[in-house]
Motif scaffolding. Sequence first.
Motif, short mmCIF file in Angstrom:
data_model
loop_
_atom_site.label_atom_id
_atom_site.label_comp_id
_atom_site.label_asym_id
_atom_site.label_seq_id
_atom_site.Cartn_x
_atom_site.Cartn_y
_atom_site.Cartn_z
N GLU A 4 0.83 -1.22 0.00
CA GLU A 4 0.00 0.00 0.00
C GLU A 4 0.86 1.27 0.00
OE1 GLU A 4 -3.52 0.37 0.01
OE2 GLU A 4 -3.30 2.54 0.21
N PRO A 5 1.81 1.44 0.94
CA PRO A 5 2.62 2.67 0.87
C PRO A 5 3.48 2.75 -0.38
CG PRO A 5 3.39 1.25 2.66
CD PRO A 5 2.13 0.64 2.13
N PRO B 294 3.41 12.25 2.50
CA PRO B 294 3.97 10.93 2.80
C PRO B 294 2.89 9.84 2.66
CG PRO B 294 3.74 12.24 4.82
CD PRO B 294 3.43 13.15 3.66
N PRO B 295 3.27 8.71 2.03
CA PRO B 295 2.28 7.65 1.76
C PRO B 295 1.56 7.17 3.02
CG PRO B 295 4.31 7.21 0.58
CD PRO B 295 4.59 8.39 1.46
N ILE B 296 2.30 7.06 4.14
CA ILE B 296 1.63 6.77 5.41
C ILE B 296 1.54 8.11 6.13
CG2 ILE B 296 1.74 5.51 7.59
CD1 ILE B 296 3.17 3.28 6.18
N PRO C 33 15.18 -0.44 -0.31
CA PRO C 33 14.48 -1.10 -1.42
C PRO C 33 13.21 -0.37 -1.83
CG PRO C 33 14.47 -2.49 0.58
CD PRO C 33 15.40 -1.34 0.83
N ALA C 34 12.49 0.23 -0.86
CA ALA C 34 11.24 0.92 -1.21
C ALA C 34 11.54 2.11 -2.12
CB ALA C 34 10.51 1.38 0.05
N ARG C 35 12.61 2.82 -1.80
CA ARG C 35 12.98 3.98 -2.62
C ARG C 35 13.43 3.54 -4.01
NH1 ARG C 35 14.25 9.52 -1.17
NH2 ARG C 35 15.14 10.25 -3.10
N LEU C 36 14.19 2.43 -4.03
CA LEU C 36 14.66 1.93 -5.33
C LEU C 36 13.47 1.49 -6.20
CD1 LEU C 36 17.65 -0.47 -5.81
CD2 LEU C 36 15.55 -0.80 -7.07
N ILE C 37 12.51 0.78 -5.60
CA ILE C 37 11.35 0.31 -6.38
C ILE C 37 10.60 1.52 -6.96
CG2 ILE C 37 9.09 -0.85 -6.23
CD1 ILE C 37 10.34 -2.64 -3.98
N LEU D 89 9.78 12.54 8.32
CA LEU D 89 9.39 11.35 9.10
C LEU D 89 8.57 10.36 8.28
CD1 LEU D 89 8.52 13.02 12.54
CD2 LEU D 89 10.67 11.98 11.78
N ALA D 90 8.66 10.44 6.95
CA ALA D 90 7.84 9.55 6.11
C ALA D 90 8.11 8.08 6.41
CB ALA D 90 8.09 9.83 4.64
N TRP D 91 9.33 7.76 6.86
CA TRP D 91 9.65 6.36 7.20
C TRP D 91 9.49 6.13 8.70
CZ3 TRP D 91 10.03 4.29 2.57
CH2 TRP D 91 10.69 4.95 1.53
N SER D 92 8.90 7.11 9.40
CA SER D 92 8.82 7.10 10.85
C SER D 92 10.23 7.25 11.44
CB SER D 92 8.13 5.82 11.33
OG SER D 92 7.84 5.90 12.71
N ALA D 93 10.40 6.96 12.73
CA ALA D 93 11.70 7.11 13.39
C ALA D 93 11.68 6.21 14.62
CB ALA D 93 11.91 8.57 13.80
N GLY D 94 12.86 6.07 15.24
CA GLY D 94 12.92 5.24 16.45
C GLY D 94 12.96 3.76 16.11
N PRO D 95 12.72 2.91 17.11
CA PRO D 95 12.93 1.46 16.91
C PRO D 95 12.01 0.84 15.86
CG PRO D 95 12.05 1.93 19.13
CD PRO D 95 12.36 3.25 18.50
N HIS D 96 10.88 1.48 15.53
CA HIS D 96 9.95 0.89 14.56
C HIS D 96 10.03 1.56 13.19
CE1 HIS D 96 7.67 -1.99 17.06
NE2 HIS D 96 8.08 -1.20 18.06
#
Length: 453
Positions: free
Chosen positions: A250-251, A292-294, A358-362, A344-351
């Motif tokens: 989805e993202p 940001p997708p999410i 790979p997501a950027r490459l795709i 923060l599109a990929w979030s941050a911290g442990p999660h």
Amino acid sequence: MSPPSLSPPSGPPPGCPAHEPLYGPDFAADPAAVYRRLRTAGPTAPVELAPGVRATLVTSYDAALHVLRSPETFSKDPRRWRDLADGTVPPDSPVVPMMMYRPNALFTDGEQHERLRGAITDSLALVDPNTLRGYVERSADTLIDRFAPLGTADLLGEYAQVLPLLVFNHLFGCPAEYGVRLVEGMSGIFDGVDAEKADELLTSTLLDLVALKRGNPGQDMTSWLMAHPADLTDEEMIHTLVVLMGAGTEPQQNLIANSLRLLLSDERFAGDLSGGSLPVEDALDEVLWTDPPIANYAVHYPLHDVVYEGAVLRAGDPLVVSLAAANTDPALTADQRAGNRAHLAWSAGPHNCPAQSPARLIATAAVEKLLDRLPDVELGLPVGELSWRPGPFHRALAALPVRFPPTATVQRPEGERPSYASPLPALVTEPPAPEPDRPRSGWTRLLSWWRGE
Ligand code: HEM
């Protein structure tokens, strides 16, 4: 990051509506206006994720980083969600499937999270970028061949939505017949059509895939995950595969579609679309900051009552981080924006997203291939008339209609055809069947495509 100031709680300022809805057409049409209103309440504000589903939205960049980086105070485990546990939120609420507990990396804390995530990051590290780019380009060619002779296409349903699924089938080493069943299972769940049956089909197919790979491992994510020293059980394998496919498709489709929308509508990119990868990389970065997708997710549950900048965050109440509002926080200093990937599109911290590269490459390869094959592509509608899917979590276009001068398909030698196309070789060069009247989701469309309907 400055520590939270501890001061007495206060209510929302006059004029700030309590529990602003993050669903429905108004929010979908202009989420930025909603974030602006919510900011007047401070760094956190009460919202409704669906009718009757209350949460607190984190809208400031500093507060977002604080929540994301403080696992000792904020848990990811939805079994702490009080309103779901006591029945205030019905189990069939539309947001529950995205928020309910499953034993996977996304919904676990501490050692359990580290173990599950370690298997994911170590396996993703084995993905060869050149091979991945090859998968994306061949899958993209196959899809573009389907609409190139027609002169029009919906780049969401016919391209951005389908491409990640094709790439994932390669990445996870799915034989073609399993691919059909996986898509059928996923489509049933996403479309809400006989979800129970779809869930059974998905689970049984993933179990079959796991059994196949246990006996006959290959160079694919499924085999690498099961060979990992974390020693995942079959049940953990299924949940990990589901989160990877769900988190990845989805993202991923929205990053591709939102970037194409920007490139095709913004004058800054006009005339430069076939000029190399710079405009594509720039567009991706801009989308990751602004759309940001999410958009709102990274749900956390305070382990105890917390007072943050005057607001009480109660134990067990969902705290949703607005990655979109944080990215556009007017208080963000030039310094914080400096490295243009500090969003923060990929979030941050442990999660944070373990699949950023790979997501950027795709996304880059998918957008570049489309612009390379159809250099004169243009939007089929004024950009302001494109509509967005309602819903609190994703920033997702409903469709991306385009037109272009019809072009020939790429004829490839048999051996160079993508392996998933082998049961249906005619599809590589034949135009699609006419669309039926009823709207079809990308999943359903892919399934029909796969079956040759
Ligand atoms: C453009 C594409 C993508 C975007 C924007 C994105 C963004 C994110 C974000 C914001 C999170 C944090 C969610 C949260 O904390 O609740 C996340 C987590 C995650 N993403 Fe991605 N993602 C993308 C693609 C992918 C792909 C392709 C995969 C898999 C191959 C993937 C796998 C995951 C996993 C497993 C997690 C959970 C990590 C954990 O909880 O430790 N993502 N992603």
